[in-house]
Scaffold this motif. Structure first.
Motif, PDB file in Angstrom:
ATOM      1  N   ASP A   1      -5.551   6.131 -11.457  1.00 17.38           N
ATOM      2  CA  ASP A   1      -5.989   4.862 -10.861  1.00 17.38           C
ATOM      3  C   ASP A   1      -5.380   3.520 -11.376  1.00 17.38           C
ATOM      4  O   ASP A   1      -5.180   2.609 -10.740  1.00 17.38           O
ATOM      5  N   PHE A   2      -5.593   3.754 -12.816  1.00 15.44           N
ATOM      6  CA  PHE A   2      -4.984   2.492 -13.442  1.00 15.44           C
ATOM      7  C   PHE A   2      -3.429   2.165 -13.202  1.00 15.44           C
ATOM      8  O   PHE A   2      -2.909   1.015 -12.738  1.00 15.44           O
ATOM      9  N   TYR A   3      -2.612   3.262 -13.014  1.00 18.60           N
ATOM     10  CA  TYR A   3      -1.240   3.456 -12.449  1.00 18.60           C
ATOM     11  C   TYR A   3      -1.121   2.493 -11.336  1.00 18.60           C
ATOM     12  O   TYR A   3      -0.161   1.781 -11.048  1.00 18.60           O
ATOM     13  N   THR A   4      -1.900   3.133 -10.222  1.00 12.88           N
ATOM     14  CA  THR A   4      -1.879   2.699  -8.864  1.00 12.88           C
ATOM     15  C   THR A   4      -2.089   1.155  -8.726  1.00 12.88           C
ATOM     16  O   THR A   4      -1.365   0.406  -8.178  1.00 12.88           O
ATOM     17  N   ASP A   5      -3.110   0.831  -9.479  1.00 12.13           N
ATOM     18  CA  ASP A   5      -3.526  -0.623  -9.741  1.00 12.13           C
ATOM     19  C   ASP A   5      -2.382  -1.645 -10.300  1.00 12.13           C
ATOM     20  O   ASP A   5      -1.940  -2.506 -10.067  1.00 12.13           O
ATOM     21  N   TYR A   6      -1.667  -0.949 -11.241  1.00 14.81           N
ATOM     22  CA  TYR A   6      -0.605  -1.667 -12.032  1.00 14.81           C
ATOM     23  C   TYR A   6       0.609  -1.924 -11.123  1.00 14.81           C
ATOM     24  O   TYR A   6       1.259  -2.784 -11.079  1.00 14.81           O
TER      25      TYR A   6
ATOM     26  N   GLU B   1       0.634  -1.124   0.058  1.00 17.86           N
ATOM     27  CA  GLU B   1       0.004  -0.063   0.020  1.00 17.86           C
ATOM     28  C   GLU B   1       1.114   1.130   0.112  1.00 17.86           C
ATOM     29  O   GLU B   1       0.601   2.114  -0.818  1.00 17.86           O
ATOM     30  N   ALA B   2       2.025   1.221   0.832  1.00 11.23           N
ATOM     31  CA  ALA B   2       2.824   2.411   0.870  1.00 11.23           C
ATOM     32  C   ALA B   2       3.732   2.690  -0.604  1.00 11.23           C
ATOM     33  O   ALA B   2       3.676   3.566  -1.067  1.00 11.23           O
ATOM     34  N   LEU B   3       3.945   1.361  -0.955  1.00 10.04           N
ATOM     35  CA  LEU B   3       4.644   1.292  -2.236  1.00 10.04           C
ATOM     36  C   LEU B   3       3.676   2.105  -3.462  1.00 10.04           C
ATOM     37  O   LEU B   3       4.204   2.840  -4.203  1.00 10.04           O
ATOM     38  N   GLY B   4       2.352   1.675  -3.361  1.00  8.07           N
ATOM     39  CA  GLY B   4       1.348   2.100  -4.520  1.00  8.07           C
ATOM     40  C   GLY B   4       1.421   3.795  -3.918  1.00  8.07           C
ATOM     41  O   GLY B   4       1.469   4.634  -4.961  1.00  8.07           O
ATOM     42  N   PHE B   5       1.448   4.117  -2.740  1.00  6.77           N
ATOM     43  CA  PHE B   5       1.320   5.676  -2.572  1.00  6.77           C
ATOM     44  C   PHE B   5       2.422   6.321  -3.158  1.00  6.77           C
ATOM     45  O   PHE B   5       2.091   7.439  -3.850  1.00  6.77           O
ATOM     46  N   PHE B   6       3.642   5.991  -2.717  1.00  7.89           N
ATOM     47  CA  PHE B   6       4.790   6.820  -3.017  1.00  7.89           C
ATOM     48  C   PHE B   6       5.098   6.893  -4.598  1.00  7.89           C
ATOM     49  O   PHE B   6       5.463   7.886  -5.153  1.00  7.89           O
ATOM     50  N   SER B   7       4.531   5.728  -5.175  1.00  4.41           N
ATOM     51  CA  SER B   7       4.709   5.621  -6.611  1.00  4.41           C
ATOM     52  C   SER B   7       4.085   6.363  -7.335  1.00  4.41           C
ATOM     53  O   SER B   7       4.111   7.157  -8.647  1.00  4.41           O
ATOM     54  N   THR B   8       2.477   6.356  -6.846  1.00  2.00           N
ATOM     55  CA  THR B   8       1.424   7.318  -7.528  1.00  2.00           C
ATOM     56  C   THR B   8       1.866   8.841  -7.096  1.00  2.00           C
ATOM     57  O   THR B   8       1.650   9.468  -8.138  1.00  2.00           O
ATOM     58  N   GLU B   9       2.479   9.061  -6.207  1.00  3.44           N
ATOM     59  CA  GLU B   9       2.485  10.410  -6.141  1.00  3.44           C
ATOM     60  C   GLU B   9       3.798  10.822  -6.924  1.00  3.44           C
ATOM     61  O   GLU B   9       3.804  12.051  -7.498  1.00  3.44           O
TER      62      GLU B   9
END
Length: 499
Positions: free
Chosen positions: A101-106, A43-51
């Protein structure tokens, strides 16, 4: 300096902070994270990558890049900033087309897929991984489709890992190699394998880690600017300038595997450690030219590490750290590290058959992306190609299609860069001997740091200022050719195997 240029540098610094946090979490997931922490870390990885993704696609950033792209402004930028504006504006335009949203999911799907792959590999059962792989293939096609909707997805992927390369160019080089390697492999097999029974035994894991540290230091890895850890699959990752990390995987019966993985990953790391600090927070600092990157890791691992002269100053120290080697004659060791024979695992393959391992994966990726072969047919296709190229057939998925992590994280198009790197190495070797003298003499005298200094001066310090073809022209004075690598193989192994 142009005010907008300074603003872009500050903006890139902010993006890098999020990327550094994501890289650190990814490192932890693959090295030390307890099982119960995985969901939280993903979840944290998704957050920082998405930011980082959000910042890289923000209109504010695009406006600055557009301003710097204006011809009259672009002409006044230094070389590193010109590379930054050209590449980052291209990527900005690509990423803007990808829904957040797609990028975070990816990203999160990729993280979960890696964990499923690890379980499937341990079980040797592709069916456990098939649904995740199917999803990663579909999502990767969708991801690339957003970025470049009018282009062939696999061509885009190839260019992402080795800018300027396409399947037509790779087909030509790989075809030349395939035609040259298959007869060479037949001649080597006809000569017979050496007796390596004296290497069989148990080698202490902690002692192997000490050997790794010795090898890393010897070739020029700076432990004040990096670290080493253990993972299922060896890799190198750059967290920031001054922190380039490597991992290794150990097997108590396969000491050569961890030794050459150490040299290989060390080559990757030395490249990044030697990038000029003037390129911090520019695109030149991030070497996304994976063929060039692999050329450095494979140059250290194979051109240097599998030359007997490399070990002349080291073999006594190897025996001190790993006592079983005291009983193994040096000549036997040298035959062992140059023992060419078909084997199942790419990362443990000799430098000749390794090339065929990569050709197999390249042909598999073309089957996936260009021929749309269904996922459930991939293991059989893999086994058929291994039998065609190497004359052996895997007995289980762990020694077949499940052996590499790349596809689990969506890194399709990466594999060809390994072999392109070896092709570049043949050319670099020819140039080094022209400028520095005979390789064996340099290595026997323990002067390997002269080679590292040459690589730093000619290649490393520039980061990704120049793409691989430009590097080859600047360093070797010609175009990419497989001939020097084939000449190296034929000369070396005809001497070793006496044909």
């Amino acid at each position: 300096m142009n005010q907008t240029c300074e603003q872009v540098k500050e903006y890139l610094k902010k993006i890098r902070k999020y990327e550094q946090a994501a890289a650190l979490i990814s490192w932890d997931l693959q090295t030390a994270a307890p099982k119960k922490s995985i969901d939280s870390k993903l979840e944290a990885l998704g957050f920082f990558s998405t930011e980082a993704f959000r910042l890289s696609t923000a209109e504010e950033y695009g406006s600055m890049l557009r301003e710097l792209s204006r011809p009259e402004v672009f002409a006044g930028l230094d070389e590193a900033m010109q590379v930054t504006v050209r590449r980052n504006y291209r990527d900005y335009q690509r990423f803007q087309r990808v829904p957040q949203d797609f990028y975070t999911d990816y990203i999160t799907t990729s993280g979960r897929s890696e964990k499923v792959w690890e379980e499937a590999k341990r079980a040797g059962d592709f069916s456990l991984f098939a649904p995740s792989l199917d999803k990663m293939i579909a999502m990767t096609k969708e991801y690339v489709g957003y970025m470049e909707p009018d282009k062939d997805p696999y061509e885009v992927l190839l260019d992402m890992y080795e800018e300027g390369m396409d399947s037509a160019a790779i087909d030509a080089v790989f075809s030349e190699l395939k035609n040259g390697l298959l007869p060479l492999l037949s001649a080597i097999r006809a000569a017979g394998r050496p007796d390596l029974a004296s290497l069989k035994g148990t080698y202490d894991i902690e002692a192997q880690k000490k050997v790794q540290d010795l090898l890393l230091s010897y070739i020029g890895f700076d432990f004040d600017a990096g670290a080493a850890a253990e993972s299922e699959h060896p890799f190198t990752t750059g967290l920031c300038h001054g922190d380039i990390r490597v991992t290794n995987h150990y097997n108590e019966t396969l000491p050569l595997s961890s030794m050459f993985s150490a040299i290989h990953e060390g080559g990757h790391a030395i490249f990044e450690q030697n990038i000029d600090s003037a390129y911090i927070n520019t695109a030149a600092e991030q070497v996304n030219l994976m063929g060039l990157h692999e050329s450095q890791s494979r140059f250290y691992e194979n051109i240097l590490g599998r030359t007997p002269a490399f070990w002349t100053p080291l073999y006594g120290k190897l025996g001190e750290l790993l006592p079983p080697f005291k009983a193994i004659p040096f000549d036997t060791f040298c035959r062992a590290i140059n023992d060419v024979h078909p084997s199942f695992i790419r990362t443990e393959a000799d430098e000749v058959t390794y090339c065929l391992h990569i050709i197999l994966r390249y042909e598999m990726e073309k089957a996936i992306f260009q021929e749309n072969v269904p996922t459930d047919r991939l293991p059989a296709l893999w086994n058929d190609k291994m039998e065609e190229l190497l004359g052996i057939r895997p007995e289980n998925d762990a020694e077949g299609i499940l052996q590499d992590m790349h596809w689990s994280e969506g890194s399709f198009g990466y594999f060809p860069s390994y072999l392109l790197g070896s092709v570049y190495d043949g050319m670099f070797l020819k140039q080094i001997e022209k400028e520095l003298g005979n390789l064996d003499c340099i290595l026997e005298e323990g002067r390997i740091q002269e080679i590292t200094a040459w690589l730093k001066e000619k290649i490393h310090r520039y980061g990704s200022i120049y793409n691989s073809r430009e590097v080859i022209r600047r360093v070797c004075g010609g175009e990419v050719s497989a001939k020097p690598l084939l000449d190296y193989f034929r000369s070396k192994y005809s001497r070793i195997y006496g044909f």
